[in-house]
Scaffold this active site. Structure first.
Site, mmCIF file in Angstrom:
data_model
loop_
_atom_site.group_PDB
_atom_site.id
_atom_site.type_symbol
_atom_site.label_atom_id
_atom_site.label_comp_id
_atom_site.label_asym_id
_atom_site.label_seq_id
_atom_site.Cartn_x
_atom_site.Cartn_y
_atom_site.Cartn_z
ATOM 1 N N TYR A 98 2.019 24.717 34.366
ATOM 2 C CA TYR A 98 1.906 23.327 33.665
ATOM 3 C C TYR A 98 3.386 23.139 33.217
ATOM 4 O O TYR A 98 3.911 21.789 33.558
ATOM 5 C CB TYR A 98 1.060 23.042 32.672
ATOM 6 C CG TYR A 98 -0.511 22.674 33.291
ATOM 7 C CD1 TYR A 98 -0.874 21.469 33.544
ATOM 8 C CD2 TYR A 98 -1.407 23.686 33.792
ATOM 9 C CE1 TYR A 98 -1.962 21.298 34.227
ATOM 10 C CE2 TYR A 98 -2.430 23.370 34.663
ATOM 11 C CZ TYR A 98 -2.844 22.237 34.727
ATOM 12 O OH TYR A 98 -4.012 21.757 35.452
ATOM 13 N N GLU A 140 -10.371 23.946 33.621
ATOM 14 C CA GLU A 140 -10.115 25.113 34.555
ATOM 15 C C GLU A 140 -10.415 26.344 34.087
ATOM 16 O O GLU A 140 -11.189 27.247 34.698
ATOM 17 C CB GLU A 140 -8.717 24.957 35.038
ATOM 18 C CG GLU A 140 -8.457 23.744 35.988
ATOM 19 C CD GLU A 140 -7.005 23.143 35.929
ATOM 20 O OE1 GLU A 140 -5.994 23.921 35.727
ATOM 21 O OE2 GLU A 140 -6.713 21.856 36.505
HETATM 22 C C1 HEM Z 1 -1.469 16.736 34.319
HETATM 23 C C2 HEM Z 1 -1.087 17.510 35.186
HETATM 24 C C3 HEM Z 1 -1.678 17.247 36.757
HETATM 25 C C4 HEM Z 1 -2.140 16.422 37.281
HETATM 26 C C5 HEM Z 1 -2.540 15.041 36.781
HETATM 27 C C6 HEM Z 1 -2.607 16.731 38.674
HETATM 28 C C7 HEM Z 1 -3.374 16.126 39.622
HETATM 29 C C8 HEM Z 1 -3.636 16.607 40.893
HETATM 30 C C9 HEM Z 1 -4.097 15.477 41.746
HETATM 31 C C10 HEM Z 1 -4.905 14.289 41.420
HETATM 32 C C11 HEM Z 1 -4.569 16.516 42.848
HETATM 33 C C12 HEM Z 1 -5.416 16.090 44.249
HETATM 34 C C13 HEM Z 1 -6.674 16.305 44.225
HETATM 35 C C14 HEM Z 1 -7.623 16.369 45.417
HETATM 36 O O1 HEM Z 1 -7.032 16.068 46.575
HETATM 37 O O2 HEM Z 1 -8.794 15.954 45.198
HETATM 38 C C15 HEM Z 1 -3.966 17.703 42.760
HETATM 39 C C16 HEM Z 1 -3.756 18.614 43.515
HETATM 40 C C17 HEM Z 1 -3.069 19.743 43.424
HETATM 41 N N1 HEM Z 1 -2.202 19.956 42.379
HETATM 42 FE FE1 HEM Z 1 -2.264 19.244 40.419
HETATM 43 N N2 HEM Z 1 -2.137 18.073 38.907
HETATM 44 C C18 HEM Z 1 -1.475 18.520 37.932
HETATM 45 C C19 HEM Z 1 -0.844 19.599 37.393
HETATM 46 C C20 HEM Z 1 -0.406 20.841 38.392
HETATM 47 C C21 HEM Z 1 0.324 21.636 38.383
HETATM 48 C C22 HEM Z 1 0.606 22.210 36.804
HETATM 49 C C23 HEM Z 1 0.294 22.324 39.383
HETATM 50 C C24 HEM Z 1 0.961 23.634 39.815
HETATM 51 C C25 HEM Z 1 2.181 23.812 39.751
HETATM 52 C C26 HEM Z 1 -0.607 21.827 40.269
HETATM 53 C C27 HEM Z 1 -0.664 21.926 42.021
HETATM 54 C C28 HEM Z 1 -1.625 21.341 42.511
HETATM 55 C C29 HEM Z 1 -1.890 21.614 43.840
HETATM 56 C C30 HEM Z 1 -1.447 23.080 44.700
HETATM 57 C C31 HEM Z 1 -2.790 20.652 44.487
HETATM 58 C C32 HEM Z 1 -3.465 20.664 45.956
HETATM 59 C C33 HEM Z 1 -2.285 20.140 46.784
HETATM 60 C C34 HEM Z 1 -2.966 19.876 48.387
HETATM 61 O O3 HEM Z 1 -3.987 19.494 48.496
HETATM 62 O O4 HEM Z 1 -2.046 19.906 49.092
HETATM 63 N N3 HEM Z 1 -1.071 20.668 39.678
HETATM 64 N N4 HEM Z 1 -3.405 17.705 41.553
#
Ligand code: HEM
Ligand SMILES: Cc1cc2nc3c(=O)[nH]c(=O)nc-3n(C[C@H](O)[C@H](O)[C@H](O)COP(=O)(O)OP(=O)(O)OC[C@H]3O[C@@H](n4cnc5c(N)ncnc54)[C@H](O)[C@@H]3O)c2cc1C
Length: 402
Positions: A98, A140
């Protein structure tokens, strides 16, 4: 101690909504450019979903905007928090990741908004980011604990041996996977997906979600994979993984699941390889017995690319409350109506309106984006309430409801 957002912080975040709406995508694109300078963090992401017009860029932009817009009423984000947390857990996102996103996001806001992003605004966004991050990390942590505590459950990557590999159509192949350690597996909720970690020469190991296509049985999972043109992991599975090969899996996750407590009729609607979660739901409905009518409706181009047709028909014929209807958009001369398929053409909303209990059923949908757009839009236009429409994307989610 849980973080608290002060009124002052909230008002600063609210004040940035118009700028975010205008520049949201630019900010998240700049954020990813910074984030991916760290190779370890970059390896967590499927790079095919990235880039200026990448769907993940839009998904995160949408999430940030929705957050700022709802800063006074975060309850409306509950469903989104659940979906994001399930996705994060599936991909093994951990608290230590994060701070990387926080640093990249705040720097990106500064990059794009320039002098308009004052120190005070950046500090407010820093607080707001960590407030949301705490909510996600908390959920999580709970999911990780539940996954490990489940019978047959685990955390991290677990080796599975390919027990069988079966061609389902010209493009689609199934793999039945059994734990190499000989132990049981957790019973997934029909509709959930596992994550496969694939070693690809010259690249970091690639993580991909695959919906489980079998009903829960406590012993194995089946995944059913379409070969994508130049697709890294699907080609690896089709070409290099054979019976007896070992693959690494993270436990089942995902919130697109069959609701078992309702007596409402169920309609499963799929296009192409989107049938995989539906077949899991169908198998589990047959196995457990169902108390409501279930209709499986599937669209494929023609018989060569229609997967699991005989299996689905056999399941449907085994239970009086289950029916199946198959549409071929371009049947081949060898495809027989009444045997291989039932209807010529696309699944049509008027057909659904006349042939399904549209005023009371729960609809579960999965397929290509154009299919989902047409079906979800069509169902809503027929008055189906959004809480009766459940859908899964085989990529970053795009919000479809109006
Ligand atoms: C407050 C912080 C964060 C928010 C609001 C956020 C939001 C999101 C959202 C909206 C999605 C798409 C979900 C879906 O497809 O149903 C997602 C996917 C993802 N997030 Fe986050 N995220 C956060 C933090 C992080 C962090 C810290 C990491 C890792 C460094 C991360 C890695 C990923 C990955 C790898 C995906 C999947 C991407 C894909 O489908 O190609 N996220 N996140
Ligand atoms: C919840 C969920 C469930 C899923 N369930 C299933 C399932 O049951 N069955 C299934 O088959 N799939 C499923 N998927 C999709 C799966 O995760 C993979 O995305 C799919 O197998 C393709 O991965 P790949 O590595 O083969 O292709 P990738 O290498 O990721 O490429 C994907 C496509 O993008 C193209 N591409 C790659 N890079 C670029 C670029 N830079 N520019 C333009 N185009 C590019 C490739 O040619 C290819 O066609 C699911 C996805 C999700 C999110």
């Amino acid at each position: 101690m849980p973080r608290i957002l002060t009124e002052h912080t909230k008002s600063l975040v609210r004040a940035t909504v118009p700028a975010l709406a205008e520049h949201g995508t630019a900010i998240t694109a700049a954020m990813y450019a910074r984030l991916f300078q760290n190779e370890e963090v970059k390896a967590l992401f499927n790079q095919s979903n990235q880039g200026g017009e990448g769907r993940q860029t839009h998904a995160l932009a949408h999430a940030i905007l929705a957050y700022a817009q709802n800063i006074d009423n975060l309850d409306v984000l509950t469903a989104a928090v659940e979906r994001i947390s399930q996705k994060h857990v599936s991909l093994r996102i951990l608290p230590e990741h994060y701070p990387h996103v926080a640093a990249a996001l705040l720097a990106a806001i500064k990059d794009v908004l320039g002098d308009a992003a004052t120190d005070e605004i950046l500090a407010a966004w820093g607080e707001a980011y960590w407030f949301l991050a705490d909510i996600l990390m908390g959920r999580e942590a709970t999911i990780y604990t539940e996954q490990a505590a489940a019978d047959g459950g685990w955390n991290g990557w677990r080796d599975f041996v390919v027990e069988s590999k079966q061609r389902e159509s010209a493009l689609i192949t199934s793999f039945v996977l059994r734990p190499a350690d000989g132990g049981p597996v957790s019973r997934h909720q029909p509709g959930q997906y596992i994550t496969l970690l694939a070693p690809i020469p010259g690249k970091s190991p690639q993580r991909r979600n695959y919906s489980i296509s079998s009903g829960p049985n406590g012993k194995t999972y089946r995944i059913t994979v379409k070969r994508e043109q130049q697709g890294l992991v699907s080609s690896y599975l089709h070409d290099r993984v054979q019976e007896g090969s070992t693959v690494s899996l993270a436990p089942p996750a995902g919130d697109f699941v069959l609701a078992r407590c309702t007596k409402r009729p169920i309609v499963l609607l799929s296009g192409g390889v989107g049938l995989t979660p539906m077949v899991s739901m169908l198998e589990s409905a047959v196995e457990d017995g169902i108390s409501a009518p279930l209709l499986y409706v599937h669209a494929a181009r023609h018989g060569d690319v229609h997967a699991m047709g005989v299996h689905v028909r056999t399941l449907a014929e085994s239970h009086p409350d289950i029916k199946a209807a198959v549409f071929y958009t371009s049947p081949r001369i060898t495809d027989e109506q009444g045997k291989h398929y039932d209807h010529h053409g696309r699944i049509d909303i008027d057909w659904l309106s006349s042939n399904t209990p549209i005023t009371e059923a729960d609809f579960y949908l999965c397929g290509p984006e154009a299919f989902l757009l047409a079906m979800v839009g069509g169902l809503e236009a027929k008055g189906v309430a959004t809480d009766r429409i459940h859908y899964e994307f085989f990529g970053p989610t795009v919000e479809l409801s109006l």
